[in-house]
Write an enzyme that holds these catalytic residues in place. Structure first.
Site, PDB file in Angstrom:
ATOM      1  N   SER A 226      59.412   5.965  22.876  1.00 23.60           N
ATOM      2  CA  SER A 226      60.561   5.199  23.889  1.00 23.60           C
ATOM      3  C   SER A 226      61.344   4.897  23.465  1.00 23.60           C
ATOM      4  O   SER A 226      61.077   4.661  21.924  1.00 23.60           O
ATOM      5  CB  SER A 226      60.462   4.207  24.766  1.00 23.60           C
ATOM      6  OG  SER A 226      60.044   3.203  23.637  1.00 23.60           O
ATOM      7  N   ASP A 227      62.730   5.646  23.510  1.00 21.10           N
ATOM      8  CA  ASP A 227      63.702   4.492  22.844  1.00 21.10           C
ATOM      9  C   ASP A 227      63.332   3.269  23.045  1.00 21.10           C
ATOM     10  O   ASP A 227      63.236   2.609  23.494  1.00 21.10           O
ATOM     11  CB  ASP A 227      65.040   5.473  23.057  1.00 21.10           C
ATOM     12  CG  ASP A 227      65.770   5.429  22.408  1.00 21.10           C
ATOM     13  OD1 ASP A 227      65.886   4.697  20.989  1.00 21.10           O
ATOM     14  OD2 ASP A 227      67.093   5.515  22.395  1.00 21.10           O
ATOM     15  N   TRP A 228      64.489   2.474  22.215  1.00 18.92           N
ATOM     16  CA  TRP A 228      64.505   1.534  22.227  1.00 18.92           C
ATOM     17  C   TRP A 228      64.718   0.433  22.840  1.00 18.92           C
ATOM     18  O   TRP A 228      65.890   0.435  22.990  1.00 18.92           O
ATOM     19  CB  TRP A 228      65.161   0.615  20.432  1.00 18.92           C
ATOM     20  CG  TRP A 228      64.121   0.543  19.117  1.00 18.92           C
ATOM     21  CD1 TRP A 228      64.393  -0.376  17.996  1.00 18.92           C
ATOM     22  CD2 TRP A 228      62.975   1.350  18.270  1.00 18.92           C
ATOM     23  NE1 TRP A 228      63.069  -0.224  17.046  1.00 18.92           N
ATOM     24  CE2 TRP A 228      62.473   1.181  17.143  1.00 18.92           C
ATOM     25  CE3 TRP A 228      62.644   2.876  18.870  1.00 18.92           C
ATOM     26  CZ2 TRP A 228      61.579   2.113  16.691  1.00 18.92           C
ATOM     27  CZ3 TRP A 228      62.079   3.685  18.555  1.00 18.92           C
ATOM     28  CH2 TRP A 228      61.798   2.710  17.657  1.00 18.92           C
TER      29      TRP A 228
END
Length: 845
Positions: A226-228
């Site tokens: 995932s993106d952060w």
């Protein structure tokens, strides 16, 4: 020596609690280790134009390559590969196994805050250069992470924005296509999902995009993270195919996964499928020979410096040279260098792309060095300001221990009222020097000594280089105050206003003027604060917050421009350097308009009026308005994030390098001409939803369709020489859609140079509406003066196809296709055609 690692055997050894633990990261930059099963912790680092390492605060210095729009402007596949290889060397020096790059999101609008991070508005150029970058990176054992999958092309409301009603055809042909090309040509070992929704569903839990298209249709084998803070569900994200939640500690997994297994919303096989992908990445990391939990060091070699300098000059686009002022030559007594972007080295856009540069060369430094070697005098004035926030104090600070500032931390308030006064107190729990007045305190602090909730003092002596009144500014996360020479000048302790700094979590940036500072006389500067309110607010990640402190001499706009005009009149040549910086182009927000900030346009016009022999240099990662362009005889576009911008710019201005860059983005005359204008940013159907009503007509496709003349077209760029195109030949199209386009390019001038030839395909007989033309091939050709070369490009079925939503497949129709070869999308030099004898269709890569 690389270790062998058996994924299946390791998976079999892991207990379910261990597997669940591995589904989320360890802090910001690592995967979770399982030492008892022989699973180490894999290290990641932000990119794409450098390798920051594991620390925002007081990190290890790094090389900064051109932003991706700069590499896009090079139209140079081999350069992109070499940059990827050099970044791999930096990763290895920093014991980093995974680089969080490249970014290939389509640049839908000039206003996109992160537009500088992607290569182009065109999916073919975007995906092809990304593939070369990935191949260079992974050839040395470092995993690339292609991102942000998919349609993540604005920062406004980026956590929840819905790309509403984007047609599958537009999604396939424009937004998914760069990912598809890069996966086909380079096989990235990792991929990052985006924050946003696509047609109502967050991508991180969208099985159609991740499982059906990415995994099954394209056959992607890599690990998906995932993106952060970009996971919003437990069962849905795991079922969809997101292997790793980042960062740690987990928010959506952990105990929630245990509960989902108990209720059989998830099965053990779902967990095994996700963990096996993480283990495959571990296997690659072990095979790379890069140490685990090793040191972080920099790289600085003559070869790297040469590549940095070449990349900087190759990212430069010559826009105008009407009277051949460039290259600068002949007896020049004095050159005036003017502008807010001249003396400062703006080496990166804002957000996760920023890093601590090993060294920088500003435009002024590069021009001055080249001019002085020829005996030419250099003068300078700022003329106007470009900052959104005041310039940092960096380079003008010292404390008792040396250069920079001292940052001290306490776990309890040192004394009652300490934050709001200059009282003494107890000894700090821990302290560290820093070279910057911008501190992102998310890491780089001794966690064994400093609590998450703490009290912080930032202290330094600031030495002005000019006498006068100075404006100071401060923002931070928490509550506190700024003192200058023992006087309280900014109170942010009592009900501080909210701002946009530190990902929107900091206070507003508050200013105050301190009168009568003297050049060379240090003043005491001290910030005292506590981050307790920030920690208690339920921030989306653990951090001790941030501090950003700036200062600049107060100069009136008219006074500064008058000074610039005076210098321009006295000089043989003026070079005015304007543009944007990381405060205007950044992750976290989009630009409000295309204008240059402040009085820069006024400055440019005034200097041009004072001295027509003026070179206008614009530094930006995305298009800006140029209301003065008709007045300018000479104009140059450079990209943000140029580590050696000064040397690269000087090489071009003084003729050491013949410019060869081409615009990878269309520059419109006005924002309203951009195809996305009606529904970009906060506009659209309403909060949280954006309509992609331009469909497939993104970038130059939209300008072509509506016959709108841009300021500068896609693919445009001048040279100090001239090129002639001739002898176009096309081969017969194979049943699978492959064919060859060949032509000859001649350098008809007196200077060696390089030309980026572009091949566009047009399908006038298509059953569905299609773009007027689409880039399907390009080649960078080096030619000595008077030399000719034959260029041959192999094109495949992708050049003849469109996506048919009715049949859910790619279609290449029987018929005649036009082949257009030229120097830009609006400068076609040769035309021909190819025929496809029989229609066919396909899916997948």
């Amino acid at each position: 020596m690389a270790e062998e690692f058996d994924v299946e055997a390791t998976l079999a050894k892991l207990t379910m609690p261990q597997k669940i633990k591995m589904l989320a990261g360890l802090g910001w930059w690592h995967t979770q280790p399982v030492p008892e099963a022989g699973v180490p912790s894999v290290r990641m680092s932000d990119g794409p134009n450098g390798v920051r390492g594991t620390r925002w605060f007081n990190g290890v210095q790094s090389s900064c390559f051109p932003a991706s729009t700069g590499l896009g402007a090079s139209f140079d596949i081999e350069l992109a590969r070499q940059v990827g290889g050099a970044l791999a060397d930096e990763c290895r020096a920093k014991s980093t196994h995974v680089l969080l790059a490249p970014t290939v999101n389509t640049q839908r609008s000039p206003l996109g805050g992160r537009a500088f991070e992607s290569f182009s508005e065109d999916p073919h150029l975007n995906g092809t250069l990304a593939a070369a970058y990935i191949n260079g990176l992974q050839s040395k054992g470092v995993a690339a992470t292609i991102k942000h999958f998919v349609a993540n092309d604005q920062e406004s409301q980026r956590w929840d924005i819905c790309t509403g009603d984007v047609s599958e055809r537009a999604l396939r042909e424009i937004y998914l296509k760069p990912f598809q090309i890069a996966i086909k040509k380079a096989n990235p070992w990792a991929l990052m999902t985006c924050y946003n929704r696509v047609n109502g569903v967050h991508v991180s839990e969208n099985p159609w995009l991740i499982n059906d298209i990415l995994r099954k249709e394209w056959g992607f084998k890599g690990m998906i993270m995932s993106d952060w803070i970009g996971v919003y569900s437990t069962t849905e994200s795991i079922k969809a195919g997101v292997d790793l939640e980042m960062p740690g500690p987990t928010v959506m997994r952990g105990k929630a996964v245990e509960r989902a297994l108990t209720g059989e919303k998830l099965l053990p096989s779902d967990i095994d499928e996700r963990v096996s992908k993480i283990l495959q990445l571990v296997e690659r990391a072990k095979a790379s020979g890069i140490s685990f939990d090793g040191p972080e060091e920099g790289v600085d070699t003559p070869e790297l410096r040469a590549l940095l300098r070449r990349a900087a000059s190759d990212a430069i686009v010559l826009l105008k040279n009407d009277k051949a002022l460039l290259p600068l030559s002949g007896p020049l007594t004095k050159i005036a260098v003017i502008g807010p972007n001249a003396k400062q080295s703006f080496t990166s856009g804002g957000g996760s792309a920023r890093l601590l540069e090993t060294y920088t060369v500003s435009p002024y430094e590069g021009i001055a060095a080249a001019a002085r070697s020829a005996g030419t005098e250099i003068t300078y004035t700022v003329g106007a300001t470009s900052h959104k926030f005041l310039p940092l104090l960096n380079g003008f600070m010292h404390y008792e221990g040396g250069r920079g500032a001292l940052v001290e931390f306490w776990n309890t308030e040192p004394a009652e009222g300490w934050t709001t006064s200059l009282k003494g107190g107890t000894a700090p729990a821990w302290s560290t020097p820093t070279m910057s007045s911008e501190c992102f305190l998310v890491d780089g602090i001794d966690n064994d000594k400093v609590n998450l909730t703490c009290w912080i003092r930032y202290s330094t002596k600031y030495t002005p280089d000019e006498s006068g009144d100075y404006e100071f500014s401060i923002n931070f996360t928490g509550i506190g105050n700024l003192f200058v020479n023992g006087e309280l000048v900014v109170d942010l302790f009592h009900d501080p206003p909210h701002g946009e700094g530190f990902f929107g979590l900091a206070t507003a940036d508050v200013h105050a003027v301190v009168k009568g500072l003297k050049a060379g006389v240090p003043v005491d500067v001290e910030v005292r604060l506590t981050n307790a309110p920030f920690v208690a607010s339920g921030a989306p990640f653990e951090a001790r917050g941030s501090i950003r402190l700036g200062a600049v001499r107060v100069v009136g706009g008219e006074e500064a421009i008058e000074s610039a005009v005076k210098l321009a009149k006295e000089a043989d040549v003026a070079v005015v350097v304007v543009g944007l910086n990381h405060e205007w182009e950044s992750e976290g927000f989009d630009r409000p308009d295309m204008s240059l900030p402040g009085y820069m346009d006024t400055l440019v016009s005034a200097v041009l009026h004072a001295n027509p022999r003026t070179v206008v240099v614009n530094q930006s990662g995305s298009p800006v308005e140029m209301p003065w362009i008709d007045e300018a005889e000479t104009a140059v576009q450079v990209r943000s994030s140029l580590f050696w911008l000064g040397n690269g710019l000087a090489d071009v201005l003084f003729g050491k390098v013949n410019p060869s860059g081409k615009l990878a983005l269309t520059f419109p005359k006005r924002l309203e001409d951009n195809p996305s204008y009606p529904s970009y940013g906060p506009k659209g159907e309403g909060p949280g939803k954006i309509l992609y009503n331009e469909g497939i007509y993104v970038g130059y496709r939209g300008y072509d369709k509506k016959s709108i003349a841009p300021l500068f077209p896609f693919g445009f760029g001048l040279s100090y020489t001239t090129f002639a195109y001739s002898s176009l030949e096309t081969s017969r199209v194979s049943p699978e859609g492959g064919f060859t386009v060949s032509f000859t390019i001649a350098n008809t001038g007196n200077v060696d140079g390089r030309e980026s030839a572009q091949v566009y395909i047009s399908n006038p007989g298509a059953s569905l509406p299609c773009a007027v033309q689409e880039l399907k091939g390009f080649a960078k050709v080096a030619l000595r003066a008077g030399e000719s070369k034959k260029v041959s490009l192999e094109l495949d079925r992708e050049a003849l196809s469109y996506f048919d939503e009715r049949k859910k497949t790619w279609v290449a129709e029987k018929g005649t296709f036009n082949v257009l070869v030229g120097a830009s999308s609006r400068d076609v030099r040769l035309t021909g055609e190819v025929k496809l004898e029989k229609m066919f269709h396909w899916s997948g890569l």
